[in-house]
Design a protein around this motif. Sequence first.
Motif, PDB file in Angstrom:
ATOM      1  N   LEU A   1      -2.598  -6.854  -3.764  1.00 43.75           N
ATOM      2  CA  LEU A   1      -3.375  -6.446  -4.924  1.00 43.75           C
ATOM      3  C   LEU A   1      -3.032  -7.365  -6.093  1.00 43.75           C
ATOM      4  O   LEU A   1      -1.890  -7.815  -6.216  1.00 43.75           O
ATOM      5  CB  LEU A   1      -3.054  -4.995  -5.313  1.00 43.75           C
ATOM      6  N   PRO A   2      -4.010  -7.632  -6.981  1.00 40.77           N
ATOM      7  CA  PRO A   2      -3.695  -8.450  -8.151  1.00 40.77           C
ATOM      8  C   PRO A   2      -2.791  -7.700  -9.121  1.00 40.77           C
ATOM      9  O   PRO A   2      -2.819  -6.464  -9.192  1.00 40.77           O
ATOM     10  CB  PRO A   2      -5.066  -8.721  -8.769  1.00 40.77           C
ATOM     11  N   LEU A   3      -2.012  -8.451  -9.856  1.00 39.02           N
ATOM     12  CA  LEU A   3      -1.069  -7.853 -10.811  1.00 39.02           C
ATOM     13  C   LEU A   3      -1.786  -6.932 -11.783  1.00 39.02           C
ATOM     14  O   LEU A   3      -1.267  -5.862 -12.139  1.00 39.02           O
ATOM     15  CB  LEU A   3      -0.329  -8.959 -11.559  1.00 39.02           C
ATOM     16  N   ARG A   4      -2.994  -7.305 -12.226  1.00 40.03           N
ATOM     17  CA  ARG A   4      -3.715  -6.473 -13.195  1.00 40.03           C
ATOM     18  C   ARG A   4      -3.996  -5.080 -12.616  1.00 40.03           C
ATOM     19  O   ARG A   4      -3.981  -4.090 -13.357  1.00 40.03           O
ATOM     20  CB  ARG A   4      -5.004  -7.155 -13.629  1.00 40.03           C
ATOM     21  N   THR A   5      -4.266  -4.998 -11.321  1.00 43.68           N
ATOM     22  CA  THR A   5      -4.499  -3.693 -10.700  1.00 43.68           C
ATOM     23  C   THR A   5      -3.205  -2.897 -10.614  1.00 43.68           C
ATOM     24  O   THR A   5      -3.174  -1.687 -10.877  1.00 43.68           O
ATOM     25  CB  THR A   5      -5.113  -3.867  -9.305  1.00 43.68           C
ATOM     26  N   LEU A   6      -2.124  -3.557 -10.242  1.00 45.76           N
ATOM     27  CA  LEU A   6      -0.841  -2.868 -10.118  1.00 45.76           C
ATOM     28  C   LEU A   6      -0.392  -2.264 -11.452  1.00 45.76           C
ATOM     29  O   LEU A   6       0.291  -1.239 -11.477  1.00 45.76           O
ATOM     30  CB  LEU A   6       0.224  -3.846  -9.600  1.00 45.76           C
ATOM     31  N   LYS A   7      -0.805  -2.881 -12.545  1.00 50.15           N
ATOM     32  CA  LYS A   7      -0.407  -2.386 -13.873  1.00 50.15           C
ATOM     33  C   LYS A   7      -1.126  -1.099 -14.263  1.00 50.15           C
ATOM     34  O   LYS A   7      -0.756  -0.453 -15.254  1.00 50.15           O
ATOM     35  CB  LYS A   7      -0.697  -3.452 -14.932  1.00 50.15           C
ATOM     36  N   LEU A   8      -2.147  -0.702 -13.513  1.00 55.60           N
ATOM     37  CA  LEU A   8      -2.966   0.437 -13.898  1.00 55.60           C
ATOM     38  C   LEU A   8      -2.347   1.786 -13.570  1.00 55.60           C
ATOM     39  O   LEU A   8      -2.772   2.815 -14.110  1.00 55.60           O
ATOM     40  CB  LEU A   8      -4.340   0.341 -13.216  1.00 55.60           C
ATOM     41  N   GLY A   9      -1.384   1.825 -12.667  1.00 56.15           N
ATOM     42  CA  GLY A   9      -0.837   3.132 -12.286  1.00 56.15           C
ATOM     43  C   GLY A   9       0.175   3.024 -11.178  1.00 56.15           C
ATOM     44  O   GLY A   9       1.021   2.131 -11.182  1.00 56.15           O
ATOM     45  N   GLY A  10       0.044   3.916 -10.182  1.00 56.14           N
ATOM     46  CA  GLY A  10       0.973   3.891  -9.058  1.00 56.14           C
ATOM     47  C   GLY A  10       2.396   4.133  -9.507  1.00 56.14           C
ATOM     48  O   GLY A  10       2.718   5.196 -10.045  1.00 56.14           O
ATOM     49  N   MET A  11       3.255   3.151  -9.308  1.00 59.97           N
ATOM     50  CA  MET A  11       4.654   3.255  -9.745  1.00 59.97           C
ATOM     51  C   MET A  11       5.000   2.113 -10.707  1.00 59.97           C
ATOM     52  O   MET A  11       6.136   1.654 -10.759  1.00 59.97           O
ATOM     53  CB  MET A  11       5.577   3.244  -8.524  1.00 59.97           C
ATOM     54  N   TRP A  12       3.980   1.654 -11.450  1.00 56.85           N
ATOM     55  CA  TRP A  12       4.219   0.558 -12.388  1.00 56.85           C
ATOM     56  C   TRP A  12       5.290   0.965 -13.415  1.00 56.85           C
ATOM     57  O   TRP A  12       5.223   2.033 -14.004  1.00 56.85           O
ATOM     58  CB  TRP A  12       2.934   0.168 -13.114  1.00 56.85           C
ATOM     59  N   GLY A  13       6.275   0.087 -13.584  1.00 59.12           N
ATOM     60  CA  GLY A  13       7.409   0.360 -14.459  1.00 59.12           C
ATOM     61  C   GLY A  13       8.599   0.926 -13.729  1.00 59.12           C
ATOM     62  O   GLY A  13       9.711   0.951 -14.268  1.00 59.12           O
ATOM     63  N   MET A  14       8.387   1.393 -12.485  1.00 60.28           N
ATOM     64  CA  MET A  14       9.477   1.926 -11.664  1.00 60.28           C
ATOM     65  C   MET A  14       9.810   0.982 -10.514  1.00 60.28           C
ATOM     66  O   MET A  14      10.724   1.238  -9.741  1.00 60.28           O
ATOM     67  CB  MET A  14       9.081   3.287 -11.082  1.00 60.28           C
ATOM     68  N   GLN A  15       9.057  -0.095 -10.362  1.00 61.89           N
ATOM     69  CA  GLN A  15       9.178  -0.951  -9.194  1.00 61.89           C
ATOM     70  C   GLN A  15      10.529  -1.645  -9.124  1.00 61.89           C
ATOM     71  O   GLN A  15      11.188  -1.878 -10.136  1.00 61.89           O
ATOM     72  CB  GLN A  15       8.053  -2.003  -9.165  1.00 61.89           C
ATOM     73  N   ASP A  16      10.924  -1.946  -7.915  1.00 62.61           N
ATOM     74  CA  ASP A  16      12.147  -2.711  -7.662  1.00 62.61           C
ATOM     75  C   ASP A  16      11.720  -3.994  -6.950  1.00 62.61           C
ATOM     76  O   ASP A  16      11.582  -4.023  -5.738  1.00 62.61           O
ATOM     77  CB  ASP A  16      13.123  -1.892  -6.807  1.00 62.61           C
ATOM     78  N   TRP A  17      11.506  -5.040  -7.721  1.00 65.43           N
ATOM     79  CA  TRP A  17      11.010  -6.306  -7.219  1.00 65.43           C
ATOM     80  C   TRP A  17      12.063  -7.389  -7.353  1.00 65.43           C
ATOM     81  O   TRP A  17      12.913  -7.323  -8.251  1.00 65.43           O
ATOM     82  CB  TRP A  17       9.762  -6.740  -7.999  1.00 65.43           C
ATOM     83  N   PRO A  18      11.976  -8.423  -6.516  1.00 67.91           N
ATOM     84  CA  PRO A  18      12.842  -9.577  -6.714  1.00 67.91           C
ATOM     85  C   PRO A  18      12.493 -10.278  -8.034  1.00 67.91           C
ATOM     86  O   PRO A  18      11.386 -10.118  -8.573  1.00 67.91           O
ATOM     87  CB  PRO A  18      12.543 -10.468  -5.508  1.00 67.91           C
TER      88      PRO A  18
END
Length: 374
Positions: free
Chosen positions: A304-321
């Motif tokens: 998914l594009p980053l702009r979509t990921l920013k819309l909801g889900g677990m945005w701000g809680m993610q554990d990314w490299p």
Amino acid sequence: MTSMAPGVTSFGHPVTHGLLFGSCGSEDWREPPFRDSISRAQMTSDEFETWFEKGVTDGLPVVPPTRERVQLMLAGTRRSRDMLIGEMPPNYGRLTVEKAAVNAVMAGCRPEYLAVLLAAAECACDPTFNLHGMSASTHFSAPLIVVNGPIRSRIALNSSFGVFGPGYRANATIGRALRLILMNVGGAWPGRHDMATQGSPAKFSYCIAERADASPWGPLREDDAVTVFGGEAPHNVNDHVSTGAAGILTTLADTAVSLGSNVGWFLAQSQLLVVLGPEHAATIAADGLTRADVQRYVFEHARLPLRTLKLGGMWGMQDWPAWMSAVRDDDALLPQVPSPEDVFVMVAGGPGKHSSVVPNCTFSRAVSRPVVAL
């Protein structure tokens, strides 16, 4: 202090026979075999209601685990009845071969299923699988048992029509037995240590076999083995019109990702299981793609594009490299699993233009064990 249901200890276990339940560190639970078992003569007039009253069922009737039935079940393994399989999360009850056999009887298993169940239980107890995290989460994943090798045919596991559904004793009862162990030994009862917000039908029973005879790439494993995958219920991949690999895989990759999925937010442990129907698998293979090609395609396109990921889900809680966290391009397509090897590809099911994707709970990794034969 949270109130407990009548007949339930502070560990979350119904107060009943030590033979059914894990010790959770208490010596009082370690009873000699069958000390507290109920003989046929001691049963109430309705022996099935007895086990509901004891609080040891999954909501459906169970086969009463008499001495005779448990002894017959133990004939399905060479392992000692007192052998410790592991400490079963989330309460870390001590699971012995005998306790597994008791729950196998209650689930309706045949003795020849026990070796598969023990292998699955070993997988579930492995810290890599993180059953504690799965059970305590509000997410609704369940341990999916995938069986490989000749034992599939020996015990008549279904790998064809309706592979995820009812109608086959081995699939239904092996999956159910593991769930009963999770509840009776591990303490994973809904609202008490199993904290899934809505739960899932997969929490009743979740066991399939790979259809190796219909796989153009051969089986995941040649030997008798069990893989346990912490997955959601299957997500349907419906593609009736594509005549080549590109179309089917595009549909599959689109099904595999969504803003509401757990997969991708905790990247290091995210995995996908792709269960291709035989027709889809044959079409993909006819275009010359290997299993590794399918893995690579899903890895590269299930994004998914980053702009979509920013819309909801677990945005701000993610554990990314760090490299993913540094991305600022809103059009960047970010991976949902760490590598192509984290996309498992197998074949199962009957005729038809359907496949499935099973996302994992995003904090568990699949674990495999050999089936210890008689």
